[in-house]
Design a protein around this motif. Structure first.
Motif: not given
Length: 138
Positions: A93-99, A101-102, A104-109
């Motif tokens: 949801r945060m990705e869809k709102l533009g909060v 970026a991706a 996948s980046d969060w999951v990797e981190a």
């Protein structure tokens, strides 16, 4: 259209994340001036000050993710009158709102955080690689 005021809880969490980010940035700059390699990891036992800074970096890296993912995002969702769901649903949801970026980046981190904590210096080459990637994520 009326303007929505942020809740005190959301403001508190935004301020907390800002402070945590400043501390993480400071520690990153002091600890990781050059790329980390196997000899850097292996020499930690002989350099307790650097080892202590590494521990601070790891704690701050993990705390920042915990605060954002477990507290800030759900609070933001409640403020915009949405019901928080699973962590992955919230991130999407945060990705869809533009909060965010991706996702996948969060999951990797997040996976990187888990590697740093659970495989702490067992394999010097793997640990060095993870620390260097964490620096990039910061």
């Amino acid at each position: 259209m009326s303007r929505h005021e942020a809740s005190p809880q959301l403001i508190f969490l935004l301020e907390t994340v800002y402070r945590e980010g400043a501390h993480l940035h400071y520690t990153t700059g002091r600890l990781l001036r050059e790329p980390v390699d196997v000899s850097w990891v292996e020499s930690l036992e002989d350099d307790p000050e650097r080892a202590e800074r590494l521990d601070a970096f790891l704690a701050r890296y993990g705390r920042m993710q915990d605060t954002i993912g477990d507290r800030l995002i759900p609070s933001l969702m409640r403020d915009i009158l949405e019901t928080p769901g699973s962590a992955l649903d919230n991130l999407n949801r945060m990705e869809k709102l533009g909060v965010l970026a991706a996702v996948s980046d969060w999951v990797e981190a997040r996976n990187l955080r888990n590697r740093l904590f659970h495989e702490y210096m067992r394999d010097a080459e793997e640990f060095a690689s993870a620390v260097n990637r964490a620096r990039e994520c910061v």
